[in-house]
Design a protein around this motif. Structure first.
Motif, mmCIF file in Angstrom:
data_model
loop_
_atom_site.group_PDB
_atom_site.id
_atom_site.type_symbol
_atom_site.label_atom_id
_atom_site.label_comp_id
_atom_site.label_asym_id
_atom_site.label_seq_id
_atom_site.Cartn_x
_atom_site.Cartn_y
_atom_site.Cartn_z
ATOM 1 N N SER A 169 6.267 11.408 -10.597
ATOM 2 C CA SER A 169 6.378 10.041 -9.602
ATOM 3 C C SER A 169 7.488 9.598 -9.829
ATOM 4 O O SER A 169 8.712 9.112 -10.612
ATOM 5 C CB SER A 169 5.203 8.577 -10.388
ATOM 6 O OG SER A 169 4.582 8.951 -10.160
ATOM 7 N N LEU A 211 2.755 11.547 -7.045
ATOM 8 C CA LEU A 211 2.804 10.602 -6.355
ATOM 9 C C LEU A 211 4.049 9.368 -6.614
ATOM 10 O O LEU A 211 4.286 9.031 -6.901
ATOM 11 C CB LEU A 211 1.938 9.796 -7.679
ATOM 12 C CG LEU A 211 0.977 8.509 -6.943
ATOM 13 C CD1 LEU A 211 0.340 8.928 -6.233
ATOM 14 C CD2 LEU A 211 -0.030 8.545 -8.536
ATOM 15 N N LEU A 223 3.391 6.259 -1.544
ATOM 16 C CA LEU A 223 2.615 5.340 -1.432
ATOM 17 C C LEU A 223 4.012 4.450 -1.358
ATOM 18 O O LEU A 223 4.711 4.064 -1.742
ATOM 19 C CB LEU A 223 3.172 4.904 -3.458
ATOM 20 C CG LEU A 223 1.481 6.022 -4.011
ATOM 21 C CD1 LEU A 223 1.762 4.937 -5.872
ATOM 22 C CD2 LEU A 223 0.605 5.914 -4.014
ATOM 23 N N ARG A 228 3.025 -0.653 -8.319
ATOM 24 C CA ARG A 228 1.336 0.075 -7.493
ATOM 25 C C ARG A 228 0.643 0.523 -8.631
ATOM 26 O O ARG A 228 -0.070 1.015 -7.972
ATOM 27 C CB ARG A 228 1.791 0.671 -6.266
ATOM 28 C CG ARG A 228 2.992 0.182 -5.131
ATOM 29 C CD ARG A 228 1.942 -0.475 -4.560
ATOM 30 N NE ARG A 228 0.814 -0.321 -3.519
ATOM 31 C CZ ARG A 228 0.377 0.220 -2.268
ATOM 32 N NH1 ARG A 228 1.584 0.658 -2.374
ATOM 33 N NH2 ARG A 228 -1.153 0.516 -2.589
ATOM 34 N N GLU A 286 -2.404 -1.222 -9.354
ATOM 35 C CA GLU A 286 -3.969 -0.711 -9.063
ATOM 36 C C GLU A 286 -4.423 1.147 -8.159
ATOM 37 O O GLU A 286 -4.867 1.495 -8.823
ATOM 38 C CB GLU A 286 -3.956 -1.749 -8.484
ATOM 39 C CG GLU A 286 -5.914 -1.935 -8.489
ATOM 40 C CD GLU A 286 -6.372 -2.587 -7.366
ATOM 41 O OE1 GLU A 286 -7.414 -3.163 -7.218
ATOM 42 O OE2 GLU A 286 -5.943 -3.773 -6.890
ATOM 43 N N THR A 287 -3.718 1.071 -7.382
ATOM 44 C CA THR A 287 -3.418 2.313 -6.604
ATOM 45 C C THR A 287 -3.151 3.923 -7.424
ATOM 46 O O THR A 287 -4.274 4.110 -7.676
ATOM 47 C CB THR A 287 -2.286 1.970 -5.307
ATOM 48 O OG1 THR A 287 -3.014 1.217 -4.441
ATOM 49 C CG2 THR A 287 -3.014 2.570 -4.693
ATOM 50 N N TYR A 288 -1.824 3.270 -8.004
ATOM 51 C CA TYR A 288 -1.420 3.736 -8.762
ATOM 52 C C TYR A 288 -2.693 5.212 -10.523
ATOM 53 O O TYR A 288 -3.464 6.192 -9.576
ATOM 54 C CB TYR A 288 -0.637 3.733 -9.896
ATOM 55 C CG TYR A 288 0.286 5.274 -10.530
ATOM 56 C CD1 TYR A 288 1.447 5.035 -9.386
ATOM 57 C CD2 TYR A 288 -0.215 6.168 -11.601
ATOM 58 C CE1 TYR A 288 2.339 6.518 -10.627
ATOM 59 C CE2 TYR A 288 0.458 7.092 -11.490
ATOM 60 C CZ TYR A 288 1.606 6.920 -11.452
ATOM 61 O OH TYR A 288 2.826 8.523 -12.263
ATOM 62 N N ARG A 289 -3.489 4.181 -10.752
ATOM 63 C CA ARG A 289 -4.259 4.006 -11.816
ATOM 64 C C ARG A 289 -5.517 4.798 -10.534
ATOM 65 O O ARG A 289 -6.170 5.806 -11.788
ATOM 66 C CB ARG A 289 -4.929 2.634 -11.712
ATOM 67 C CG ARG A 289 -3.941 2.443 -13.310
ATOM 68 C CD ARG A 289 -5.276 1.087 -13.534
ATOM 69 N NE ARG A 289 -5.651 -0.330 -13.719
ATOM 70 C CZ ARG A 289 -5.104 -0.823 -12.700
ATOM 71 N NH1 ARG A 289 -3.465 -1.410 -13.210
ATOM 72 N NH2 ARG A 289 -5.682 -2.042 -12.202
ATOM 73 N N SER A 290 -5.942 4.379 -9.043
ATOM 74 C CA SER A 290 -7.324 4.767 -8.334
ATOM 75 C C SER A 290 -6.657 6.528 -8.391
ATOM 76 O O SER A 290 -7.585 7.031 -8.238
ATOM 77 C CB SER A 290 -7.432 3.899 -7.416
ATOM 78 O OG SER A 290 -8.151 4.701 -6.808
ATOM 79 N N GLU A 291 -5.749 6.987 -7.449
ATOM 80 C CA GLU A 291 -4.952 8.348 -7.428
ATOM 81 C C GLU A 291 -5.211 8.810 -8.964
ATOM 82 O O GLU A 291 -5.108 9.992 -8.597
ATOM 83 C CB GLU A 291 -3.226 7.823 -6.670
ATOM 84 C CG GLU A 291 -3.621 7.565 -5.393
ATOM 85 C CD GLU A 291 -4.070 8.296 -3.985
ATOM 86 O OE1 GLU A 291 -4.914 9.063 -4.598
ATOM 87 O OE2 GLU A 291 -3.872 7.607 -2.993
ATOM 88 N N SER A 320 -8.914 10.259 -9.827
ATOM 89 C CA SER A 320 -9.318 10.791 -8.763
ATOM 90 C C SER A 320 -8.405 12.804 -8.804
ATOM 91 O O SER A 320 -9.305 13.232 -8.840
ATOM 92 C CB SER A 320 -8.552 10.050 -6.999
ATOM 93 O OG SER A 320 -9.012 11.276 -6.493
#
Length: 283
Positions: free
Chosen positions: A132, A226, A253, A264, A266-271, A274
């Motif tokens: 990242s 990411l 992102l 980010r 929340e989105t980072y955790r989700s990506e 996955s």
């Protein structure tokens, strides 16, 4: 979790840095027998950068978040190298002490330089690699960090240094910065004894040769870049170049600057969940 609670949760281990015994702090959580995921920070941050990401994965993974030597709550005195070349060796020493063999690696900023070196030199140990807004190739150092490496940083008064760090972390957030994040990022350099000198030592240790010399083609880990697409310090074009050479994907992102794990979370955790949950490619 604020930085005081994070500090309270940390442990330490003695690691080898070019023959010097140095204390390295780290945060660890999750089942001891779960897949390990190691998180690496950059400059001028420390493991607390991952406060919004790493602890949330501890329900499923063994999470290890070191403070690079010379950073955070790790030993910050004189007599040892802080370059990413030296940090690579310190990381290997820490993981050996923790009996971590094969693991997934998530990295930001110069922690990415450490991660890329480790993955290229020890490809059998890294399963998945998440980069990242990392330093790679000739993407660094940046002017702000180079300026911190000047001798005057060590003798700067607290107000002046606080102002520079506010510029980096408060003004550098996308939207309104969380005061706990800003206070936490300032803590090692302003509140720890020897912090200003440690910051100057860390900044002067940045060396572009340590990423231009990486044999990127030797990396076999599954790669995800990411990347915060609005980062001016480490543009997404470097993530695209890295993914093209190593083989991997780029997830952009939006609404994020350089501190993407904070901007980010929340989105980072989700990506991240996955990606870690997918099957590794054959190496």
């Amino acid at each position: 979790m604020d930085h005081a609670a994070w500090t309270e949760a940390q442990e330490s281990a003695t690691v080898d840095v070019d023959g010097h015994a140095v204390e390295m702090a780290y945060y660890e959580a999750g089942p001891a027998d779960a897949e390990p995921v190691v998180f690496l920070h950059g400059i001028p941050t420390w493991g607390f950068l991952w406060r919004g990401v790493a602890p949330a994965l501890a329900d499923e993974y063994r999470v290890v978040v070191p403070d690079l030597v010379g950073y955070g709550n790790s030993e910050n005195g004189e007599g040892f190298d802080r370059s990413i070349r030296a940090q690579e060796g310190a990381l290997a020493s820490l993981l050996d002490a923790l009996d971590v063999d094969r693991f997934h690696l998530v990295a930001h900023d110069i922690g990415g330089g450490v991660a890329l070196r480790f993955a290229a030199h020890r490809p059998e140990r890294v399963g998945k690699l998440v980069c990242s807004n990392v330093v790679c190739y000739d993407s660094w150092p940046v002017e702000f960090v180079s300026t911190l490496g000047l001798p005057r940083t060590a003798s700067m008064d607290d107000d002046e240094l606080a102002g520079q760090l506010d510029f980096a972390f408060a003004d550098g957030a996308y939207g309104e910065a969380d005061p706990d994040f800003v206070a936490g990022m300032k803590y090692p350099w302003l509140d720890r004894e020897g912090g200003k000198r440690a910051l100057a030592r860390a900044a002067v240790s940045t060396n572009t040769n340590h990423t231009t010399e990486i044999p990127y083609g030797d990396i076999t880990a599954d790669l995800l870049c990411l990347w915060a697409e609005e980062d001016a310090m480490q543009p997404v074009s470097y993530g695209e170049r890295l993914a093209d050479e190593v083989g991997g994907d780029v997830v952009r992102l939006d609404e994020a600057f350089h501190w993407v794990p904070e901007d980010r979370a929340e989105t980072y955790r989700s990506e991240l969940r996955s990606f870690l949950g997918t099957t590794e490619r054959d190496t």
